[in-house]
Design a protein around this motif. Structure first.
Motif, PDB file in Angstrom:
ATOM      1  N   ASP A 175      -5.197 -11.640  -5.000  1.00 22.55           N
ATOM      2  CA  ASP A 175      -3.885 -11.683  -5.651  1.00 22.55           C
ATOM      3  C   ASP A 175      -2.730 -11.179  -4.788  1.00 22.55           C
ATOM      4  N   ALA A 176      -2.340  -9.914  -4.892  1.00 24.44           N
ATOM      5  CA  ALA A 176      -1.146  -9.441  -4.190  1.00 24.44           C
ATOM      6  C   ALA A 176      -1.271  -9.537  -2.676  1.00 24.44           C
TER       7      ALA A 176
ATOM      8  N   VAL B  12      -5.428  -0.890  10.776  1.00 22.20           N
ATOM      9  CA  VAL B  12      -4.893  -1.359   9.492  1.00 22.20           C
ATOM     10  C   VAL B  12      -6.015  -1.819   8.574  1.00 22.20           C
ATOM     11  N   CYS B  13      -5.929  -1.425   7.304  1.00 19.44           N
ATOM     12  CA  CYS B  13      -6.807  -1.953   6.274  1.00 19.44           C
ATOM     13  C   CYS B  13      -5.961  -2.315   5.059  1.00 19.44           C
ATOM     14  N   MET B  14      -6.523  -3.144   4.196  1.00 19.67           N
ATOM     15  CA  MET B  14      -5.788  -3.600   3.020  1.00 19.67           C
ATOM     16  C   MET B  14      -6.669  -3.563   1.783  1.00 19.67           C
ATOM     17  N   GLY B  15      -6.048  -3.240   0.660  1.00 18.20           N
ATOM     18  CA  GLY B  15      -6.725  -3.291  -0.629  1.00 18.20           C
ATOM     19  C   GLY B  15      -5.786  -3.889  -1.646  1.00 18.20           C
ATOM     20  N   THR B  16      -6.305  -4.727  -2.513  1.00 17.44           N
ATOM     21  CA  THR B  16      -5.437  -5.394  -3.460  1.00 17.44           C
ATOM     22  C   THR B  16      -5.194  -4.517  -4.686  1.00 17.44           C
ATOM     23  N   VAL B  17      -4.607  -5.081  -5.710  1.00 20.30           N
ATOM     24  CA  VAL B  17      -4.107  -4.311  -6.851  1.00 20.30           C
ATOM     25  C   VAL B  17      -5.209  -3.468  -7.490  1.00 20.30           C
ATOM     26  N   GLY B  18      -4.892  -2.213  -7.790  1.00 18.83           N
ATOM     27  CA  GLY B  18      -5.753  -1.357  -8.585  1.00 18.83           C
ATOM     28  C   GLY B  18      -7.075  -1.034  -7.932  1.00 18.83           C
TER      29      GLY B  18
ATOM     30  N   CYS C 251      -1.363  -1.850   0.388  1.00 21.17           N
ATOM     31  CA  CYS C 251      -1.988  -1.916  -0.926  1.00 21.17           C
ATOM     32  C   CYS C 251      -1.178  -2.791  -1.870  1.00 21.17           C
ATOM     33  N   GLY C 252      -1.885  -3.612  -2.613  1.00 28.03           N
ATOM     34  CA  GLY C 252      -1.224  -4.464  -3.581  1.00 28.03           C
ATOM     35  C   GLY C 252      -0.776  -3.695  -4.824  1.00 28.03           C
ATOM     36  N   GLN C 253       0.152  -4.315  -5.547  1.00 24.85           N
ATOM     37  CA  GLN C 253       0.632  -3.741  -6.801  1.00 24.85           C
ATOM     38  C   GLN C 253       0.972  -4.886  -7.752  1.00 24.85           C
ATOM     39  N   VAL C 254       1.041  -4.572  -9.029  1.00 27.77           N
ATOM     40  CA  VAL C 254       1.385  -5.594 -10.023  1.00 27.77           C
ATOM     41  C   VAL C 254       2.816  -6.069  -9.777  1.00 27.77           C
ATOM     42  N   PRO C 255       3.212  -7.222 -10.316  1.00 23.39           N
ATOM     43  CA  PRO C 255       4.588  -7.694 -10.127  1.00 23.39           C
ATOM     44  C   PRO C 255       5.615  -6.649 -10.565  1.00 23.39           C
TER      45      PRO C 255
ATOM     46  N   GLU D 164      -3.014  -2.096 -13.179  1.00 23.88           N
ATOM     47  CA  GLU D 164      -1.945  -1.287 -12.601  1.00 23.88           C
ATOM     48  C   GLU D 164      -2.420   0.139 -12.325  1.00 23.88           C
ATOM     49  N   VAL D 165      -2.125   0.628 -11.131  1.00 22.71           N
ATOM     50  CA  VAL D 165      -2.407   1.993 -10.706  1.00 22.71           C
ATOM     51  C   VAL D 165      -1.161   2.514 -10.000  1.00 22.71           C
TER      52      VAL D 165
END
Length: 572
Positions: free
Chosen positions: A27-28, A69-75, A99-103, A114-115
């Motif tokens: 997603d994000a 660099v590392c990445m994690g999506t929402v929550g 890190c992803g987040q909700v819209p 959501e976190v």
């Protein structure tokens, strides 16, 4: 033609030397993974668990000193990064987590997944920020990268799901150069010289902060006739060709190192934040040299501090010292270390268990004649090239590596040695191998640690990372079992009903062998190093092997005796 926010971020990171991004798509992050797909300078490494991504990035940052660099999506995807990021924090490794987040419109509404990332990562990160508009981008990204590099820690940049795909700004992100190292002030150096020329036997305790000061530290030891106790993280770069070193202290240490610390009058700490207070001697004059003033005095009382770069400070100090003629303190410590080391090496000979003393020992601690873990570590040490990178899981596998693997040549060593997490060896090996797929990388894996992140064995296959994974398969959580027995408790909850780990590895696409016969160990290790791709050795080792601490106490002895009695009674 404008570029997206995500493309702007990826391009900017590539410009500062980032070559891989670790994570799980979703997603994000979709705009970011697409930007990576389109940028030939950056490789996406998709792991099976985000914790592995953060461990891999931590290893890369520790090995190179550059941003990883590392990445994690929402929550949940971002939450999974947390353990590996704590490893980076405690290892002073510059890591950026995106890190992803909700819209944006849903932030604060308790939306699905959501976190509050700023709150979640507040303790682990030196910097956190949320990108809510493209206009913020150059400045927030610059702040994140500069904070991670300058403060040698974790920065977390959160990006809502509806921001990454927006048109990015025309202004490029600009990053600050790293600060230049400096020597400790003149008055600190002069006072240290006065103390060190006033007499008394000196012992050095040297850590990874002195790895770039190898020549200076060796000259200091020679000048002061001082034995050198080297921390586990200091083994790399300081152990090889070092006639002054007497091994490690602490539970993985040896009697010679313990004596060198206890018998000195002056203790000099160089580039170390060795955390175990019980292993510091008391009643000594203590000098501490560290680039970080916050490290000074937090483990033991320090009489004099030198705050500055180790190499530059020692360059200023050494001309003020005269070489000592009395070498008795040094010679005794080095001799004791040699005797202990030779005794340890004798345990590796299969014929030792057939001697009178060996038969008695085996009757109690290895009645099933399983492979001794010391022999596994020594066999790997003998077979591994001198440019190998080693990683290890926290626990007994680290103890065997510390005692039986020498950091000779240009060997490197990385592990969760400050956080002490399980399951770090394999993902850190993946991160190390991805830096240079031609350099040998060996992971000393505990069976408990490997099983915890087992899915990422497949990552080694998918991305053609030719790691050598050596599993110390003792069917138990060995260090926890040792802790229980030291306290007089019978083992409980530590036994592991492992599958055939080699068969699992083969099913996941690795070359693998299960080794149960001590006579087959050496050939199996040679076979592993001859493979072209990722390989796993599942070595069934003696579960009752104990790494005896350098100064065993009466209470520990009684604890073992009581625990063993309870285990026998309960088994009957």
């Amino acid at each position: 033609m404008s570029t997206s926010v995500a493309a702007h971020v990826v391009s900017s990171l590539a410009s500062v030397g980032v070559t891989q991004v670790w994570g799980v798509v979703g997603d994000a992050l979709n705009p970011f993974t697409d930007a990576v797909r389109l940028d030939d300078r950056v490789e996406w490494v998709g792991v099976r668990h985000e914790e592995a991504a953060a461990f891999a990035a931590s290893a890369q940052a520790q090995l190179t000193g550059r941003l990883a660099v590392c990445m994690g999506t929402v929550g949940p995807g971002s939450i999974h990064l947390l353990n590996g990021l704590y490893d980076a924090k405690k290892s002073h490794a510059p890591v950026l987590a995106i890190c992803g987040q909700v819209p944006r419109a849903e932030i604060g509404t308790n939306f699905f997944q959501e976190v509050d990332n700023d709150r979640l990562f507040a303790d682990v990160a030196v910097w956190t920020g949320t990108l809510t508009s493209p206009e913020q981008l150059p400045h927030l990204l610059s702040q994140a990268v500069d904070a991670a590099v300058a403060r040698r820690g974790v920065a977390v940049l959160t990006v809502p799901g509806d921001v990454g795909g927006l048109d990015g700004p025309d202004e490029a992100a600009r990053f600050a150069p790293p600060a230049a190292p400096v020597a400790a002030p003149e008055e600190q150096v002069a006072r240290a010289a006065d103390i060190l020329t006033s007499g008394g036997d000196v012992t050095l305790l040297v850590g990874c902060g002195a790895r770039d000061a190898r020549d200076q530290v060796l000259r200091l030891a020679d000048t002061l006739a001082a034995p050198m106790v080297v921390t586990l993280k200091g083994k790399e770069g300081l152990e090889r060709d070092n006639p002054f070193q007497v091994g490690q202290s602490g539970l993985i240490g040896n009697p010679a190192a313990a004596h060198a610390l206890d018998a000195c009058d002056v203790l000099v700490l160089v580039g170390t934040d060795f955390p175990y207070r019980d292993w510091y001697p008391t009643g000594k004059t203590v000098l501490q040299l560290d680039a970080d003033a916050s490290h000074v005095g937090r483990r033991t009382t320090v009489d004099h501090a030198l705050v500055g770069d180790a190499a530059l400070t020692l360059d200023a100090l050494l001309p003020r010292l005269e070489r000592r003629d009395d070498r008795k303190h040094l010679d005794r410590a080095v001799k004791e270390f040699g005797v202990w080391h030779a005794a340890q090496r004798r345990l590796l000979d299969p014929a030792h268990d057939r001697s009178l003393l060996g038969r008695v020992r085996s009757r109690f601690d290895n009645p099933d004649e399983r492979i001794r873990p010391e022999a596994v570590a020594a066999a790997v040490d003998a077979a591994a090239p001198d440019d190998t990178i080693f990683t290890s899981d926290t626990g007994m596998s680290t103890a065997w590596l510390a005692r039986f693997v020498e950091m000779r040549g240009t060997r490197r060593l990385v592990g969760s040695y400050n956080l002490g997490s399980m399951a770090d060896a394999m993902p850190m090996a993946l991160g190390a191998q991805a830096l240079d797929r031609t350099r040998p990388v060996v992971a000393f894996c505990g069976d408990g640690g490997l099983m915890m992140l087992l899915g990422d064995l497949r990552t080694a296959v998918t991305y053609e990372l030719p790691v050598v994974l050596v599993v110390f398969d003792n069917a138990s959580l060995g260090m926890v079992r040792l802790e229980q027995e030291q306290g007089g408790l019978p083992r409980f909850g530590t036994d592991l009903d492992n599958p055939d780990i080699a068969a699992v590895a083969v099913a996941m696409g690795l070359a693998a062998r299960r080794v149960e016969d001590p006579a087959a160990l050496e050939e199996a290790v040679a076979w592993a190093f001859a493979q072209d791709g990722p390989v796993l050795l599942d070595v069934v080792t003696n579960p009752d092997e104990v790494a005896i601490p350098p100064k065993p106490t009466v209470s520990q002895g009684w604890g073992f005796a009581i625990a063993k009695s309870k285990e026998v009674l309960e088994s009957r």
